[in-house]
Every structure is written in C-alpha cells, then in structure tokens.
Design an enzyme around this catalytic site. Sequence first.
Site, PDB file in Angstrom:
ATOM      1  N   ASP A  13      46.204  32.056  44.672  1.00 52.88           N
ATOM      2  CA  ASP A  13      47.401  31.921  45.511  1.00 52.88           C
ATOM      3  C   ASP A  13      48.682  31.726  44.711  1.00 52.88           C
ATOM      4  O   ASP A  13      49.628  31.082  45.173  1.00 52.88           O
ATOM      5  CB  ASP A  13      47.236  30.752  46.514  1.00 52.88           C
ATOM      6  N   LYS A  16      50.330  36.551  43.497  1.00 54.61           N
ATOM      7  CA  LYS A  16      49.966  37.835  42.881  1.00 54.61           C
ATOM      8  C   LYS A  16      50.370  39.004  43.770  1.00 54.61           C
ATOM      9  O   LYS A  16      50.840  40.029  43.280  1.00 54.61           O
ATOM     10  CB  LYS A  16      48.442  37.894  42.641  1.00 54.61           C
ATOM     11  N   GLY A  40      43.565  36.470  49.873  1.00 57.02           N
ATOM     12  CA  GLY A  40      44.638  36.680  50.846  1.00 57.02           C
ATOM     13  C   GLY A  40      45.923  36.836  50.061  1.00 57.02           C
ATOM     14  O   GLY A  40      46.427  35.869  49.501  1.00 57.02           O
ATOM     15  N   HIS A  41      46.407  38.074  49.947  1.00 55.81           N
ATOM     16  CA  HIS A  41      47.605  38.354  49.145  1.00 55.81           C
ATOM     17  C   HIS A  41      48.756  38.689  50.090  1.00 55.81           C
ATOM     18  O   HIS A  41      48.715  39.702  50.786  1.00 55.81           O
ATOM     19  CB  HIS A  41      47.336  39.514  48.178  1.00 55.81           C
ATOM     20  N   GLN A 224      41.823  35.807  43.366  1.00 55.63           N
ATOM     21  CA  GLN A 224      41.530  34.423  42.940  1.00 55.63           C
ATOM     22  C   GLN A 224      42.316  34.115  41.649  1.00 55.63           C
ATOM     23  O   GLN A 224      43.400  34.670  41.472  1.00 55.63           O
ATOM     24  CB  GLN A 224      40.025  34.192  42.766  1.00 55.63           C
TER      25      GLN A 224
HETATM   26  P1  GDP Z   1      48.256  35.384  46.168  1.00 56.91           P
HETATM   27  O1  GDP Z   1      46.925  35.133  46.774  1.00 56.91           O
HETATM   28  O2  GDP Z   1      48.311  35.066  44.714  1.00 56.91           O
HETATM   29  O3  GDP Z   1      48.787  36.766  46.455  1.00 56.91           O
HETATM   30  O4  GDP Z   1      49.272  34.364  46.865  1.00 56.91           O
HETATM   31  P2  GDP Z   1      49.330  34.015  48.447  1.00 56.91           P
HETATM   32  O5  GDP Z   1      49.925  35.173  49.163  1.00 56.91           O
HETATM   33  O6  GDP Z   1      48.036  33.491  48.928  1.00 56.91           O
HETATM   34  O7  GDP Z   1      50.324  32.762  48.412  1.00 56.91           O
HETATM   35  C1  GDP Z   1      51.611  32.840  47.902  1.00 56.91           C
HETATM   36  C2  GDP Z   1      52.602  32.515  49.032  1.00 56.91           C
HETATM   37  O8  GDP Z   1      53.876  32.204  48.457  1.00 56.91           O
HETATM   38  C3  GDP Z   1      52.863  33.667  49.979  1.00 56.91           C
HETATM   39  O9  GDP Z   1      53.081  33.164  51.270  1.00 56.91           O
HETATM   40  C4  GDP Z   1      54.133  34.320  49.435  1.00 56.91           C
HETATM   41  O10 GDP Z   1      54.894  34.960  50.439  1.00 56.91           O
HETATM   42  C5  GDP Z   1      54.873  33.119  48.929  1.00 56.91           C
HETATM   43  N1  GDP Z   1      55.743  33.352  47.757  1.00 56.91           N
HETATM   44  C6  GDP Z   1      55.526  34.166  46.682  1.00 56.91           C
HETATM   45  N2  GDP Z   1      56.508  34.012  45.770  1.00 56.91           N
HETATM   46  C7  GDP Z   1      57.344  33.072  46.262  1.00 56.91           C
HETATM   47  C8  GDP Z   1      58.518  32.426  45.755  1.00 56.91           C
HETATM   48  O11 GDP Z   1      58.977  32.689  44.656  1.00 56.91           O
HETATM   49  N3  GDP Z   1      59.080  31.465  46.539  1.00 56.91           N
HETATM   50  C9  GDP Z   1      58.602  31.115  47.752  1.00 56.91           C
HETATM   51  N4  GDP Z   1      59.224  30.179  48.438  1.00 56.91           N
HETATM   52  N5  GDP Z   1      57.487  31.701  48.266  1.00 56.91           N
HETATM   53  C10 GDP Z   1      56.867  32.644  47.527  1.00 56.91           C
HETATM   54  P1  IMO Z   2      43.561  34.714  46.305  1.00 48.02           P
HETATM   55  O1  IMO Z   2      43.149  36.078  45.802  1.00 48.02           O
HETATM   56  C1  IMO Z   2      42.596  30.442  46.446  1.00 48.02           C
HETATM   57  C2  IMO Z   2      38.334  29.374  46.549  1.00 48.02           C
HETATM   58  C3  IMO Z   2      37.774  28.752  47.810  1.00 48.02           C
HETATM   59  C4  IMO Z   2      36.697  27.863  47.202  1.00 48.02           C
HETATM   60  C5  IMO Z   2      36.165  28.718  46.049  1.00 48.02           C
HETATM   61  C6  IMO Z   2      34.917  29.513  46.373  1.00 48.02           C
HETATM   62  O2  IMO Z   2      44.275  34.741  47.598  1.00 48.02           O
HETATM   63  O3  IMO Z   2      44.252  33.948  45.225  1.00 48.02           O
HETATM   64  P2  IMO Z   2      34.458  31.672  47.874  1.00 48.02           P
HETATM   65  O4  IMO Z   2      34.648  31.912  49.343  1.00 48.02           O
HETATM   66  O5  IMO Z   2      35.195  32.612  46.997  1.00 48.02           O
HETATM   67  O6  IMO Z   2      32.997  31.573  47.494  1.00 48.02           O
HETATM   68  O7  IMO Z   2      35.068  30.183  47.610  1.00 48.02           O
HETATM   69  O8  IMO Z   2      37.211  29.625  45.728  1.00 48.02           O
HETATM   70  N1  IMO Z   2      39.029  30.677  46.764  1.00 48.02           N
HETATM   71  C7  IMO Z   2      40.357  30.839  46.681  1.00 48.02           C
HETATM   72  N2  IMO Z   2      41.343  29.937  46.502  1.00 48.02           N
HETATM   73  N3  IMO Z   2      42.886  31.756  46.536  1.00 48.02           N
HETATM   74  C8  IMO Z   2      41.908  32.677  46.689  1.00 48.02           C
HETATM   75  O9  IMO Z   2      42.140  34.006  46.640  1.00 48.02           O
HETATM   76  C9  IMO Z   2      40.575  32.222  46.805  1.00 48.02           C
HETATM   77  N4  IMO Z   2      39.380  32.843  46.984  1.00 48.02           N
HETATM   78  C10 IMO Z   2      38.451  31.880  46.927  1.00 48.02           C
HETATM   79  O10 IMO Z   2      38.757  28.001  48.504  1.00 48.02           O
HETATM   80  O11 IMO Z   2      37.271  26.716  46.633  1.00 48.02           O
HETATM   81 MG    MG Z   3      46.062  34.039  48.334  1.00 44.56          MG
END
Ligand code: GDP
Ligand code: IMO
Ligand code: MG
Length: 434
Positions: A13, A16, A40-41, A224
């Site tokens: 999270d 990416k 979840g991206h 991840q």
């Molecule tokens: P990922 O799994 O690495 O793609 O990240 P996620 O999408 O799960 O979580 C990142 C969250 O931060 C998302 O809701 C993005 O829209 C948000 N985000 C990304 N970059 C920034 C930033 O620079 N500032 C803020 N406030 N939010 C951001």
């Molecule tokens: P993105 O790509 C954050 C965590 C779960 C749990 C552990 C194992 O959005 O960064 P799983 O269901 O994969 O067997 O769970 O990994 N986890 C993540 N945490 N971002 C993710 O993906 C994750 N995918 C799995 O919360 O701790």
């Molecule tokens: Mg994510």
Amino acid sequence: MPNVIILGSQWGDEGKGKIVDLFSEPFDIVARYQGGHNAGHTVFIGDQKYVLKLIPSGILRPGKKAVIGNGLVIDPAALLAEIDTLEAAGIAVAENLSISNRAHVLLPAHRMMEKMSEGRPGRVSIGTTSRGIGPCYEDKIARRGIRIADLLDKKFFRAQYDALMEEKITIAKAFGIAEDFDLAGIRAQYEAFADRVRPMVCDTAWLLNQAIRDGRRVLFEGAQGTMLDIDHGTYPFVTSSSASAGGACTGTGVPPTRIDGIIGVSKAYITRVGGGPFPTEALDGAGDQIRQRGNEFGAVTGRPRRCGWFDVPLLRYTAAINGFDSIVVTKIDVLDPFEKVNVCVAYRIDGRELTEMPPTVRDIETIEPVYECMPGWNTSTFGISSYDELPTRAKDYLAFLESRMGVEIGCISTGPERNQTIVRAGSRFAELTR
Ligand code: GDP
Ligand code: IMO
Ligand code: MG
C-alpha cells in the site's frame, strides 16, 4: 530502452498503483508478476477512482498492453468482474490484456482451506485478506495446482478438478470446516470462465521476451511489498509470493539481464495491514492522526491500517534485497500538520545496536527503535509539483532520509492524482522513466 521494476519497499500500500500509472507512459507493456486479488492498487485520474486488483495499472492508459504473468494466482471470477468494471468505465481491456498460460487458478476451496489456517485455535493468525491466496500458492508449490493452460483443456481440467476437490473436502471434513459446495456447479462455472479468458491467454514469457527483443519497453509492477515477501519478509506474517525484485524474473520469465532499473516505492511514514511485528508502530495519537489524514484503510478489505514512523533500517534492508536505483516517497502531505516527525535510524536489541534485519518475529518484536526527532514543516505540501516549492523543512526531512538510506529519492508524491508529483531533475529515477 530501459525495462524497469516498480515495487513496494515496506508492507504494501505504498502508492504503487499511482506511481505505475503515472510513469507507464513511455513504456509499451506493464506486467504484474506475483500475488492475486489480495492487492488493491488505487489510481485517481481526475475525479475517477480505479482500484486494480489483478490487472496491471498500465491498462488505464489507452494503447498500452498489460500482462498478467505466470507468477500470479488468478481467481477467474474476480478477474472477469474486474474486466467488466473497467470496460463499463470505458477502458479497453480485452484487446490489451494478455494472461499467462502458466499462472495458477484459484478455486473457492482455497478460501475454505484458508479458514483452517486462519481460524483454528492454536494456529498463528496472519490476518490475511481471506481471498484464498496462500492455499492456492500451497497447491502450486505442492505440484498439484491447476494452471490456466489446464483450465482451458476441458477434459484434463475435469479430472484434475475432481481429484483436487476430493482431497480438499477430505481434509476440510477432518478439520471440521467443510462447506457445502455444489462441486459440479462450480466446475461448470469454471468451464464458462475458461471460454471467456481463452482469447486473452498466451505464453506471456515468450510475448515479453519477443517484445524486448523488438525494442519495446516493459514496466514490471509489484504487488504487496518486500516485507511481505515469502522469503525476505517478516515470516510467517507475509504473503505467499515473491514480492521483491527477484519475483519479477521468476513471475514473468524475463531474465535478470533484461532488467535495467529497480525503483522502490515507500510512504513518508509506514503502514501495515494484518498481524505481525512492526517496530515503529505509533500506538498513540500520532498513529491515529496519520490514519485519518492518510485515509489509511485497506483498499481490499477496508481494515484500518496500522501506522507508524519512517523506518530507515527497514528501508536499508529492502534497498539491499532489491538493489534499488531510486526510491519514490509518497504521501509526504500526510505529515504536513505535525510539529515533530520521528525517524527510526537504528534498531536496538538487548542494548546492542543492529545493522541487519533480524530473521525471526521473536527478535523483531524485541526491537527498540532509536528515533531522531525532526522538526515538522507545519505547512501544506499537498499538490506541490516542483521540488523548489517544497518547504525547507520537508526538503531537510527528505535529505535526511536519503543520506541515511544511501539511495536517492528521485520522486516525491504530494497527493493521489497524477499531477501531484515531483520528479527530481538529474536523478536516476528521471533517467529510467524518461
Ligand atoms: P498500492 O497498493 O501500493 O497501490 O497503494 P494503495 O492504493 O493501496 O494505497 C495508497 C493510497 O494512497 C491510495 O488511496 C492512493 O490514492 C493514495 N495516495 C497515493 N499517493 C498519495 C500521496 O502522495 N498523497 C496522498 N494524500 N494520497 C496518496
Ligand atoms: P498491495 O498490492 C498490504 C497482507 C495481508 C496479510 C498478509 C497475508 O495493495 O500493496 P494474504 O491474503 O496475501 O495471504 O495476506 O499480507 N497483504 C497486504 N497488505 N497491501 C497488500 O497489497 C497486501 N496483500 C496482502 O493484510 O497481513
Ligand atoms: Mg494496496
């Protein structure tokens, strides 16, 4: 024509999705190499929000090709739902997506098996996403998994599915977790899935290597983060795939000699979802403030993310494992109102300072973080797109992280949208994403 990997340097999270979407423009193909719909991206394009789970974020740019590599586990129902949602939003998916014939197929029984490891008394609960990801990878490693190529072979699939389900139900009964499955109904559903995915399936390793030979550029998107990697993460509180840079080769069939750059994505602080050790977790009001300001709730499960301070030893570790050429620091705007910002600069265990990441959760849990307290900048950085416009103290914070990590910070994100981003002129990052 550099080919580049962009991956998470913490516990996932890190942002990416935003970074891959933004910098996919000069690339021809974006390829995912591991994980499944546990990812979840999130990508914002104007007001429109997309949450990508199995499909690489590059799909959002018209004309880009997207690849789901052999290293993934695919729940066909989740994939087809994602395709339908994107197509309903006007994104052309079917003609631009290729799916590896060697990726593994996730079945409803995998979710049932996850209950055995997560829910049973006496077992360590990892706090997984409950999507069946771990059990599907277990079947892969145990050499009894069903791959996409098997799903497409109707006769073979039937026999393989029936044998695998018989085994699963026997185990589930023994553990008292058996669910009533309509076995024939699910099999028929998967046969229908096969017909829908068939036109997108191919040998993606061949496709990618051929494209690279023809001078096209590939961006590899990690899911991840390195601390969730099955080998290098905080085992057993990890996911079941190779989220680190090495996974890009095994998970796509593109050799290391074809990869020219590796970029790590990190937040300006750190978060983690689920169980496991977290040395810099802020269990006080600061953690709550980061969660609220950063909207730190899981994109897949909606769970509140645990929040804490930037961890330099952890970044030094993940930079070494991955060989980062450059680091992207996201969400710096979340720290705007803080009077003081802590940075963990060293780990102490039993009075000794460490320079390495301890191998066991038992050891990591005993870490006392050594903090350096930096003055906050106390002014908005939200949406800033030029480095010179950042407040001096925010620049000092970034310079401090950079000097302690020993890797450049080539890009800074100041908000969720594409234009809320700074690229450092003359950086290795700028070179790799040009
Ligand atoms: P990922 O799994 O690495 O793609 O990240 P996620 O999408 O799960 O979580 C990142 C969250 O931060 C998302 O809701 C993005 O829209 C948000 N985000 C990304 N970059 C920034 C930033 O620079 N500032 C803020 N406030 N939010 C951001
Ligand atoms: P993105 O790509 C954050 C965590 C779960 C749990 C552990 C194992 O959005 O960064 P799983 O269901 O994969 O067997 O769970 O990994 N986890 C993540 N945490 N971002 C993710 O993906 C994750 N995918 C799995 O919360 O701790
Ligand atoms: Mg994510």
